[in-house]
Design an enzyme around this catalytic site. Structure first.
Site, PDB file in Angstrom:
ATOM      1  N   GLU A 192     -14.750 -15.452 -30.338  1.00  0.00           N
ATOM      2  CA  GLU A 192     -14.982 -15.265 -31.764  1.00  0.00           C
ATOM      3  C   GLU A 192     -16.323 -15.831 -32.200  1.00  0.00           C
ATOM      4  OE1 GLU A 192     -11.227 -17.369 -32.240  1.00  0.00           O
ATOM      5  OE2 GLU A 192     -12.275 -18.743 -33.575  1.00  0.00           O
ATOM      6  N   CYS A 202     -22.140 -18.892 -36.073  1.00  0.00           N
ATOM      7  CA  CYS A 202     -21.583 -19.825 -35.094  1.00  0.00           C
ATOM      8  C   CYS A 202     -21.080 -18.994 -33.930  1.00  0.00           C
ATOM      9  CB  CYS A 202     -20.447 -20.584 -35.767  1.00  0.00           C
ATOM     10  SG  CYS A 202     -19.548 -21.656 -34.675  1.00  0.00           S
ATOM     11  N   CYS A 234     -12.093 -23.318 -23.180  1.00  0.00           N
ATOM     12  CA  CYS A 234     -12.872 -24.541 -22.965  1.00  0.00           C
ATOM     13  C   CYS A 234     -12.043 -25.536 -22.161  1.00  0.00           C
ATOM     14  CB  CYS A 234     -13.247 -25.149 -24.321  1.00  0.00           C
ATOM     15  SG  CYS A 234     -14.304 -26.604 -24.213  1.00  0.00           S
ATOM     16  N   CYS A 279     -10.373 -31.509 -25.946  1.00  0.00           N
ATOM     17  CA  CYS A 279     -10.334 -32.436 -27.085  1.00  0.00           C
ATOM     18  C   CYS A 279      -8.992 -32.259 -27.804  1.00  0.00           C
ATOM     19  CB  CYS A 279     -11.493 -32.161 -28.037  1.00  0.00           C
ATOM     20  SG  CYS A 279     -13.109 -32.396 -27.263  1.00  0.00           S
ATOM     21  N   CYS A 292      -8.667 -29.908 -30.935  1.00  0.00           N
ATOM     22  CA  CYS A 292      -9.371 -28.617 -30.927  1.00  0.00           C
ATOM     23  C   CYS A 292      -8.525 -27.494 -30.362  1.00  0.00           C
ATOM     24  CB  CYS A 292     -10.667 -28.739 -30.130  1.00  0.00           C
ATOM     25  SG  CYS A 292     -11.596 -27.200 -30.052  1.00  0.00           S
ATOM     26  N   GLY A 323     -16.002 -23.071 -26.618  1.00  0.00           N
ATOM     27  CA  GLY A 323     -16.697 -23.438 -25.386  1.00  0.00           C
ATOM     28  C   GLY A 323     -17.622 -24.616 -25.535  1.00  0.00           C
ATOM     29  N   GLU A 324     -18.055 -25.136 -24.391  1.00  0.00           N
ATOM     30  CA  GLU A 324     -18.974 -26.261 -24.353  1.00  0.00           C
ATOM     31  C   GLU A 324     -20.302 -25.734 -23.788  1.00  0.00           C
ATOM     32  OE1 GLU A 324     -19.528 -29.452 -25.179  1.00  0.00           O
ATOM     33  OE2 GLU A 324     -21.321 -29.300 -23.970  1.00  0.00           O
ATOM     34  N   SER A 369     -24.464 -27.818 -29.896  1.00  0.00           N
ATOM     35  CA  SER A 369     -23.530 -28.919 -30.100  1.00  0.00           C
ATOM     36  C   SER A 369     -22.814 -29.201 -28.783  1.00  0.00           C
ATOM     37  CB  SER A 369     -22.522 -28.520 -31.182  1.00  0.00           C
ATOM     38  OG  SER A 369     -21.548 -29.513 -31.342  1.00  0.00           O
ATOM     39  N   SER A 376     -20.988 -34.251 -30.629  1.00  0.00           N
ATOM     40  CA  SER A 376     -19.669 -34.444 -31.235  1.00  0.00           C
ATOM     41  C   SER A 376     -19.193 -35.840 -30.881  1.00  0.00           C
ATOM     42  CB  SER A 376     -18.693 -33.401 -30.689  1.00  0.00           C
ATOM     43  OG  SER A 376     -19.106 -32.115 -31.087  1.00  0.00           O
ATOM     44  N   HIS A 378     -17.113 -38.259 -33.218  1.00  0.00           N
ATOM     45  CA  HIS A 378     -15.739 -38.317 -33.731  1.00  0.00           C
ATOM     46  C   HIS A 378     -15.066 -39.681 -33.672  1.00  0.00           C
ATOM     47  CE1 HIS A 378     -16.481 -34.139 -33.853  1.00  0.00           C
ATOM     48  NE2 HIS A 378     -15.974 -33.784 -32.705  1.00  0.00           N
ATOM     49  N   CYS A 420     -12.573 -23.698 -34.838  1.00  0.00           N
ATOM     50  CA  CYS A 420     -12.978 -23.325 -33.502  1.00  0.00           C
ATOM     51  C   CYS A 420     -11.808 -22.816 -32.645  1.00  0.00           C
ATOM     52  CB  CYS A 420     -13.579 -24.593 -32.906  1.00  0.00           C
ATOM     53  SG  CYS A 420     -14.252 -24.431 -31.316  1.00  0.00           S
TER      54      CYS A 420
HETATM   55  N1  SAH Z   1     -18.019 -28.024 -27.276  1.00  0.00           N
HETATM   56  C1  SAH Z   1     -19.041 -28.270 -28.236  1.00  0.00           C
HETATM   57  C2  SAH Z   1     -19.233 -27.143 -29.234  1.00  0.00           C
HETATM   58  C3  SAH Z   1     -18.034 -26.424 -29.750  1.00  0.00           C
HETATM   59  S1  SAH Z   1     -17.001 -27.292 -30.885  1.00  0.00           S
HETATM   60  C4  SAH Z   1     -18.801 -29.589 -28.941  1.00  0.00           C
HETATM   61  O1  SAH Z   1     -17.811 -30.251 -28.628  1.00  0.00           O
HETATM   62  O2  SAH Z   1     -19.621 -30.014 -29.744  1.00  0.00           O
HETATM   63  C5  SAH Z   1     -18.001 -27.462 -32.317  1.00  0.00           C
HETATM   64  C6  SAH Z   1     -17.577 -28.595 -33.223  1.00  0.00           C
HETATM   65  O3  SAH Z   1     -16.345 -28.276 -33.904  1.00  0.00           O
HETATM   66  C7  SAH Z   1     -17.338 -29.888 -32.471  1.00  0.00           C
HETATM   67  O4  SAH Z   1     -17.881 -30.963 -33.180  1.00  0.00           O
HETATM   68  C8  SAH Z   1     -15.815 -29.953 -32.482  1.00  0.00           C
HETATM   69  O5  SAH Z   1     -15.379 -31.254 -32.274  1.00  0.00           O
HETATM   70  C9  SAH Z   1     -15.494 -29.379 -33.831  1.00  0.00           C
HETATM   71  N2  SAH Z   1     -14.115 -28.955 -34.042  1.00  0.00           N
HETATM   72  C10 SAH Z   1     -13.206 -28.543 -33.142  1.00  0.00           C
HETATM   73  N3  SAH Z   1     -12.038 -28.244 -33.743  1.00  0.00           N
HETATM   74  C11 SAH Z   1     -12.212 -28.456 -35.063  1.00  0.00           C
HETATM   75  C12 SAH Z   1     -11.382 -28.335 -36.210  1.00  0.00           C
HETATM   76  N4  SAH Z   1     -10.123 -27.907 -36.116  1.00  0.00           N
HETATM   77  N5  SAH Z   1     -11.907 -28.653 -37.417  1.00  0.00           N
HETATM   78  C13 SAH Z   1     -13.190 -29.072 -37.527  1.00  0.00           C
HETATM   79  N6  SAH Z   1     -14.014 -29.207 -36.489  1.00  0.00           N
HETATM   80  C14 SAH Z   1     -13.537 -28.907 -35.270  1.00  0.00           C
END
Ligand code: SAH
Length: 339
Positions: free
Chosen positions: A88, A101, A108, A112, A115, A155-156, A187, A210, A212, A329
């Site tokens: 997506e 985006c 992935c 996390c 996520c 994805g990462e 990111s 990221s 957190h 995401c």
């Molecule tokens: N893998 C990379 C990029 C994809 S995720 C990364 O971890 O940065 C992009 C961002 O969205 C990351 O900061 C991730 O932690 C965040 N994210 C994931 N799920 C989310 C959610 N449900 N609400 C808000 N941000 C979220």
């Protein structure tokens, strides 16, 4: 070979190899990215024999948009890839332009806890063309130009490093999609060796980490990757990046109710980031039906914000986009699977 996987240099090498002039690369790029044609037959300044050769070597295969969800200032696209996998992309209308985006992998492996994409595990890397075509297909579908790209979809990006760098080469090229490096943001969850590699490339692309959580105990609970590359190593890598690149780094911090949103964590975060050329982006969590985390109250987010401000950390709160369209995401993909 998919034609959208080739950088201009790749084309130059290709043409040299088959005994053609290098400038043909520019001609092809003009057809592909300025005129946006979909076949060699439309390329009127390429002679017939060369066209036949090109047709043998390249295809124009495109991912297909199979679902669109529209919200206020946000449009979400579900793509079907040639092997039936789904990814997506999310288009957001800002006052400064349109940002897209995009996804970098199918699923992935970073896992996390909060996520949705991680819940479904990685199936494969996206190819360079599959990333480029997310932009081209969406621009065509909604008849707009995209000014900013963020690699924050499924994805990462640093787990698919080479394809992502090639993708950036193509979209950043003035003769192709021409998106300025400063309008592109990668990111990462913090894959330290790749942050180091990326530093050395000296690209003007923005780097977002990221984070957190401000300490290992909490971060390891939220992000598996922290057990491999703990905070200290991530911060060291960012310091190295800042030494080589004169660019501000962004730290993303999702606000999870009663998990990481206590103001004491803001104090800890301020200490961790003190003196770094960075800013913190507080992200209201996008709740998903499969995961129990809740979004922090706005009041709590503002408290957290104030503590960071008081401690002289640059901080912004991300505008909320798309909670009405499964914009978290990986959500659209995973909900589609269950339908
Ligand atoms: N893998 C990379 C990029 C994809 S995720 C990364 O971890 O940065 C992009 C961002 O969205 C990351 O900061 C991730 O932690 C965040 N994210 C994931 N799920 C989310 C959610 N449900 N609400 C808000 N941000 C979220």
């Amino acid at each position: 070979m998919n034609i959208y996987s080739f950088t201009r240099q790749d084309f130059e090498k290709y043409f040299e190899k088959i005994g053609e002039k290098k400038y043909k690369a520019l001609q092809i790029y003009d057809w592909l990215y300025k005129k946006r044609v979909n076949s060699f037959d439309e390329m009127t300044n390429i002679k017939k024999e060369l066209k036949e050769k090109l047709k043998k070597d390249f295809n124009f295969e495109k991912p297909q948009i199979i679902k669109i969800q529209n919200g206020k200032d946000v449009h979400k696209f579900l793509f079907k890839l040639k092997d039936n996998e789904k990814i997506e992309a999310v288009l957001m209308n800002h006052d400064y332009g349109n940002s897209l985006c995009i996804s970098t992998e199918v699923g992935c492996n970073m896992g996390c806890a909060f996520c949705e994409s991680g819940r479904l595990k990685k199936r494969r890397d996206l190819t360079t063309d599959e990333m480029v075509l997310q932009i081209l297909e969406i621009e065509k579908t909604v008849n707009t130009r995209i000014s900013h790209i963020v690699l924050m979809g499924i994805g990462e990006p640093f787990d698919n490093y080479n394809n992502v760098m090639k993708f950036i080469d193509i979209i950043n090229d003035d003769m192709a999609v021409a998106i300025g490096a400063r309008h592109i943001t990668i990111s990462t969850c913090g894959i330290v060796p790749k942050i180091k590699d990326f530093s050395k490339e000296k690209r003007q692309v923005n780097l977002a980490i990221s984070l957190h959580a401000p300490n290992d105990e909490l971060r390891s609970k939220l992000m598996k990757i922290n057990k491999v590359y703990p905070l200290k190593e991530v911060i060291e890598a960012v310091k190295e990046y800042l030494k080589i690149n004169n660019r501000k780094v962004t730290f993303e911090y999702i606000m999870l109710k009663d998990i990481n949103d206590d103001p004491k964590y803001a104090v800890e975060l301020a200490n961790l980031l003190k003196g770094l050329n960075c800013y913190v982006n507080l992200i209201p969590y996008n709740e998903t039906s499969h995961i129990e985390f809740k979004k922090s109250d706005n009041k709590q987010i503002m408290k957290f914000y104030d503590v960071l401000k008081k401690n002289k950390i640059n901080v912004t709160v991300r505008r909320e986009f798309g909670s009405e369209v499964d914009a978290a995401c990986g959500q659209l993909r995973s909900n589609y699977k269950e339908e």
